[in-house]
Motif scaffolding. Structure first.
Motif, PDB file in Angstrom:
ATOM      1  N   UNK A  92       0.820  -1.219   0.000  1.00 49.43           N
ATOM      2  CA  UNK A  92       0.000   0.000   0.000  1.00 49.43           C
ATOM      3  C   UNK A  92       0.857   1.274   0.000  1.00 49.43           C
ATOM      4  N   UNK A  93       2.106   1.193   0.429  1.00 48.83           N
ATOM      5  CA  UNK A  93       3.014   2.350   0.424  1.00 48.83           C
ATOM      6  C   UNK A  93       3.769   2.504  -0.888  1.00 48.83           C
ATOM      7  N   UNK A  94       3.800   1.452  -1.715  1.00 47.57           N
ATOM      8  CA  UNK A  94       4.642   1.439  -2.910  1.00 47.57           C
ATOM      9  C   UNK A  94       3.963   2.120  -4.096  1.00 47.57           C
ATOM     10  N   UNK A  95       3.704   3.417  -3.934  1.00 47.27           N
ATOM     11  CA  UNK A  95       3.053   4.215  -4.971  1.00 47.27           C
ATOM     12  C   UNK A  95       4.116   5.002  -5.742  1.00 47.27           C
ATOM     13  N   UNK A  96       3.770   5.400  -6.954  1.00 49.94           N
ATOM     14  CA  UNK A  96       4.704   6.193  -7.765  1.00 49.94           C
ATOM     15  C   UNK A  96       5.094   7.463  -7.010  1.00 49.94           C
ATOM     16  N   UNK A  97       6.378   7.745  -6.986  1.00 48.03           N
ATOM     17  CA  UNK A  97       6.896   8.922  -6.305  1.00 48.03           C
ATOM     18  C   UNK A  97       7.430   8.638  -4.912  1.00 48.03           C
ATOM     19  N   UNK A  98       7.162   7.435  -4.363  1.00 46.28           N
ATOM     20  CA  UNK A  98       7.702   7.110  -3.035  1.00 46.28           C
ATOM     21  C   UNK A  98       9.225   7.082  -3.122  1.00 46.28           C
ATOM     22  N   UNK A  99       9.854   7.802  -2.213  1.00 50.07           N
ATOM     23  CA  UNK A  99      11.314   7.869  -2.173  1.00 50.07           C
ATOM     24  C   UNK A  99      11.783   7.156  -0.913  1.00 50.07           C
ATOM     25  N   UNK A 100      12.604   6.136  -1.077  1.00 50.96           N
ATOM     26  CA  UNK A 100      13.120   5.350   0.037  1.00 50.96           C
ATOM     27  C   UNK A 100      14.611   5.621   0.169  1.00 50.96           C
ATOM     28  N   UNK A 101      15.008   6.424   1.136  1.00 51.54           N
ATOM     29  CA  UNK A 101      16.432   6.710   1.289  1.00 51.54           C
ATOM     30  C   UNK A 101      17.133   5.683   2.171  1.00 51.54           C
ATOM     31  N   UNK A 102      18.325   5.337   1.783  1.00 54.68           N
ATOM     32  CA  UNK A 102      19.247   4.642   2.677  1.00 54.68           C
ATOM     33  C   UNK A 102      20.303   5.701   2.942  1.00 54.68           C
ATOM     34  N   UNK A 103      20.225   6.326   4.109  1.00 52.20           N
ATOM     35  CA  UNK A 103      20.983   7.549   4.366  1.00 52.20           C
ATOM     36  C   UNK A 103      22.488   7.358   4.353  1.00 52.20           C
ATOM     37  N   UNK A 104      22.942   6.165   4.617  1.00 52.35           N
ATOM     38  CA  UNK A 104      24.378   5.922   4.539  1.00 52.35           C
ATOM     39  C   UNK A 104      24.643   4.433   4.350  1.00 52.35           C
ATOM     40  N   UNK A 105      25.727   4.142   3.682  1.00 52.51           N
ATOM     41  CA  UNK A 105      26.144   2.748   3.537  1.00 52.51           C
ATOM     42  C   UNK A 105      26.804   2.355   4.852  1.00 52.51           C
ATOM     43  N   UNK A 106      26.307   1.308   5.500  1.00 54.48           N
ATOM     44  CA  UNK A 106      26.820   0.945   6.824  1.00 54.48           C
ATOM     45  C   UNK A 106      28.247   0.402   6.799  1.00 54.48           C
ATOM     46  N   UNK A 107      28.878   0.440   7.956  1.00 56.62           N
ATOM     47  CA  UNK A 107      30.189  -0.183   8.120  1.00 56.62           C
ATOM     48  C   UNK A 107      30.055  -1.658   7.759  1.00 56.62           C
ATOM     49  N   UNK A 108      31.033  -2.166   7.058  1.00 55.70           N
ATOM     50  CA  UNK A 108      31.008  -3.548   6.594  1.00 55.70           C
ATOM     51  C   UNK A 108      30.949  -3.645   5.080  1.00 55.70           C
ATOM     52  N   UNK A 109      30.785  -2.508   4.399  1.00 56.66           N
ATOM     53  CA  UNK A 109      30.777  -2.493   2.935  1.00 56.66           C
ATOM     54  C   UNK A 109      32.220  -2.456   2.459  1.00 56.66           C
ATOM     55  N   UNK A 110      32.892  -3.590   2.622  1.00 53.15           N
ATOM     56  CA  UNK A 110      34.337  -3.645   2.441  1.00 53.15           C
ATOM     57  C   UNK A 110      34.785  -4.468   1.234  1.00 53.15           C
ATOM     58  N   UNK A 111      33.892  -4.621   0.256  1.00 55.40           N
ATOM     59  CA  UNK A 111      34.263  -5.394  -0.931  1.00 55.40           C
ATOM     60  C   UNK A 111      34.164  -4.510  -2.172  1.00 55.40           C
ATOM     61  N   UNK A 112      34.591  -5.018  -3.327  1.00 50.70           N
ATOM     62  CA  UNK A 112      34.781  -4.198  -4.518  1.00 50.70           C
ATOM     63  C   UNK A 112      33.488  -3.829  -5.252  1.00 50.70           C
TER      64      UNK A 112
END
Length: 141
Positions: A92-112
């Motif tokens: 019900x939330x997945x309507x056109x224009x919905x913006x889903x932010x991931x404000x930062x890439x968490x620690x652990x993103x240590x691959x290529x």
């Protein structure tokens, strides 16, 4: 605002569980002069690098969707590691224009390599997403 070089999905149809159509190659860590080993990578340990996920066509049919950031040491993502998520978003939330932010890439993103994996619950019949690195998160996002 999306940058084409850092675009993970471009109006990608997501009606079943799938990975983003694109991935980002973060490059291999380099060895500084005089050092015996390459630097250790962890892009989540530095400055904020937000990812924006925009619903471009409303979703239908499915129960929920979750977008997960994955990293791996190879572009085929044969052993992906999950490092961040939007959490479960109900249909019900997945309507056109919905913006889903991931404000930062968490620690652990240590691959290529980095991509997004979309997990669909239910049987989707419609729904498109654009996603990628963004310069910032809107105040209302």
């Amino acid at each position: 605002m999306f940058d084409v070089e850092n675009l993970l999905s471009d109006k990608q149809a997501v009606t079943a569980t799938a990975a983003s159509t694109n991935f980002i190659n973060l490059g291999s860590p380099k060895t500084p002069p005089g050092s015996p080993a390459p630097l250790k990578r962890d892009i989540g340990a530095g400055n904020r690098m937000p990812i924006g996920i925009l619903v471009t066509t409303a979703f239908a049919g499915l129960t929920s969707l979750e977008a997960t950031i994955q990293v791996d040491d190879n572009s085929s993502f044969s052993s992906p590691k999950e490092v961040g998520t939007t959490g479960t978003i109900v249909n019900s939330r997945l309507v056109a224009g919905l913006y889903l932010p991931i404000t930062m890439i968490p620690i652990g993103a240590d691959e290529q390599y980095l991509r997004i994996n979309y997990t669909v619950v239910g049987t989707g019949t419609a729904g498109n997403i654009s996603a990628g690195m963004v310069t910032g998160i809107p105040a209302d996002g």
